[in-house]
Write a protein that holds these residues in place. Structure first.
Motif, PDB file in Angstrom:
ATOM      1  N   TYR A  65      33.272  43.169  45.683  1.00 21.27           N
ATOM      2  CA  TYR A  65      32.299  42.647  46.783  1.00 21.27           C
ATOM      3  C   TYR A  65      31.227  44.184  46.895  1.00 21.27           C
ATOM      4  O   TYR A  65      31.727  45.163  46.200  1.00 21.27           O
TER       5      TYR A  65
ATOM      6  N   SER B 155      30.393  46.823  49.761  1.00 16.56           N
ATOM      7  CA  SER B 155      30.383  47.149  51.141  1.00 16.56           C
ATOM      8  C   SER B 155      29.367  47.307  51.981  1.00 16.56           C
ATOM      9  O   SER B 155      28.047  47.020  51.434  1.00 16.56           O
TER      10      SER B 155
ATOM     11  N   TYR C 266      30.111  46.143  42.973  1.00 14.66           N
ATOM     12  CA  TYR C 266      30.399  44.693  43.033  1.00 14.66           C
ATOM     13  C   TYR C 266      31.600  44.708  41.827  1.00 14.66           C
ATOM     14  O   TYR C 266      32.570  43.950  41.972  1.00 14.66           O
TER      15      TYR C 266
END
Length: 467
Positions: free
Chosen positions: A248, A250, A243
């Motif tokens: 983000y 995955s 992150y």
């Protein structure tokens, strides 16, 4: 011929179920577990395992860390010099690992929880030991503590994946240290049990059967409070790192976090079922259990997570699969988990009901079909009851099949560029096959014709209709 019975379960005024089986009274508990059987190839075999497995751990880690999953020759170039340099046990890694273990031991000792009676222990003349089952409370407190430490900068969770090599080495040293310490203390106290006379073999299998530190059962602590929690936090660490790198998490890394969360959470929420298992009543606390729980499980079962983490660094983005393949991996994981969780719940709650120790709990998640009503069973001449209802009417080791479903899903989510993430499922096939062989041979000797009848009624071992 033994007949098939139905357990009559009656709720009492407290809502706790009890079993009305009058035939269970006045049954003599026979100690069939005092027989010495050399396993794993005997002294030479266990010596090879005690030396070889730590080396294998370093080798697989090195292949991922320096060759990104390529299985190089064990004596390839600078492999071992790189491993020694990068996995050297630092003081920082030592503090992380030991402080975690001591904190978990503190929680296991002081957190509130129900006290559950274990199964009768033949070596203790049928005595039922008390087990403090505060795993759920300890698990949630651990989660809250780790969040606070990370959120306010006292200990960043990314430090775990960044120091994985040194942490693995510290865990290996800890496993050996505890093995020798428990063995020596047990011998000094004169509490050794089922000894073969060969010191290496006894060191591997253990000398102590039910070692305790105050009110903490060390076997249950080592099996539940260390390996799966460490494994979970390795995956959480890699997810947090991902992150921070990409903004983000995955689907592949989230899969690993979910998979390891489900496992550790299941162990915590169902801890009261563990005191009646074979590990608690039969297995001794030696290198096999100690090293495997303190080092082997967390630092070999995490190889898939490490591969995903290193691949994201090399590729500049996390590994992603097609939606169909990702869905398949998640479906395999969740369906395997459901069968594994409910099958274990069915069997262990059946045992606990027989022993009068079953305690209904609302720990999350309580899955449908986790508790059987009026299950069928076979009554043996020794007075033991073998469950044939629920999942256990389909296959004798249905929970192992479900465990393997989850294990292979952990490998599938990593793809097929390297075989290393498949070490866990491949090794697990070997471990479970060996364990099933031990269990079935032991049960055949113990139950005789009753076991033959059980095998007739439940002919399949792993996969209903297949094998």
């Amino acid at each position: 011929m033994p007949s098939k019975h139905t357990v009559k379960v009656k709720p009492n005024i407290n809502g706790i179920t009890s079993v009305d089986i009058k035939q269970k009274k006045n049954v003599t508990l026979i100690d069939t577990d005092n027989e010495i059987v050399f396993e794993f190839g005997g002294p030479w075999g266990v010596t090879a395992m005690m030396i070889g497995f730590p080396l294998l751990m370093f080798y697989l880690w090195g292949c991922l860390q320096f060759y990104r999953g390529k299985l190089v020759l064990p004596l390839e170039g600078e492999l071992w010099s790189q491993i020694i340099k990068e996995a050297w046990p630092t003081w920082y890694a030592t503090k992380i690992y030991l402080m975690f273990c001591l904190y978990e031991l503190f929680l296991a000792y002081f957190m509130p929880g129900p006290i559950v009676k274990g199964a009768p222990v033949a070596s203790l003349n049928g005595k039922k030991l008390d087990y403090l089952c505060n795993g759920v409370m300890s698990w949630y407190v651990t989660l809250i503590t780790s969040y606070i430490l990370h959120r306010y900068g006292y200990f960043r969770l990314t430090e775990i994946i960044d120091n994985l090599g040194p942490l693995m080495t510290v865990s290996i040293i800890t496993g050996f240290t505890i093995t020798f310490t428990v063995y020596i203390v047990t011998i000094i106290q004169g509490n050794q049990y089922r000894m073969s006379g060969n010191i290496v073999y006894d060191l591997f299998m253990g000398a102590a059967l039910n070692p305790r530190l105050g009110r903490v059962d060390l076997k249950m602590f080592a099996e539940i409070r260390v390996p799966w929690v460490v494994l979970f936090y390795i995956s959480v660490s890699a997810a947090v790192k991902e992150y921070e790198m990409f903004g983000y998490v995955s689907a592949t890394m989230a899969f690993m976090v979910l998979a390891h969360f489900l496992y550790v959470n299941a162990c915590a929420k169902g801890e009261e079922c563990i005191p009646t298992t074979w590990d608690m009543t039969y297995e001794k606390f030696g290198f096999m259990l100690i090293f495997w729980n303190f080092a082997g499980v967390p630092f070999t079962y995490c190889l898939g997570t490490l591969y995903l983490h290193l691949s994201s660094i090399d590729n500049g983005r996390p590994i992603q699969h097609s939606p169909a393949w990702t869905f398949f991996c998640y479906a395999l994981l969740i369906s395997g988990y459901y069968i594994w969780d409910t099958a274990n719940s069915q069997k262990n709650r059946f045992r606990m009901t027989l022993n009068g120790t079953y305690i209904p709990r609302s720990t999350f998640p309580q899955l449908p079909w986790g508790t059987l009503k009026n299950p069928s069973y076979i009554k043996t001449k020794q007075g033991n009851l073998i469950l044939t209802g629920g999942w256990w009417g389909y296959a004798r080791k249905i929970h192992y099949s479900a465990d393997l479903m989850m294990a292979f899903s952990w490998g599938f989510i990593c793809g097929f560029n390297t075989p290393i993430p498949y070490f866990y499922p491949a090794f697990f096939v070997f471990v479970l096959t060996h364990r099933v062989t031990r269990d079935m041979e032991r049960c055949a000797r113990k139950y005789g014709k009753d076991w033959d009848e059980y095998c007739r009624q439940v002919p399949y071992i792993f996969i209903p209709g297949v094998y």
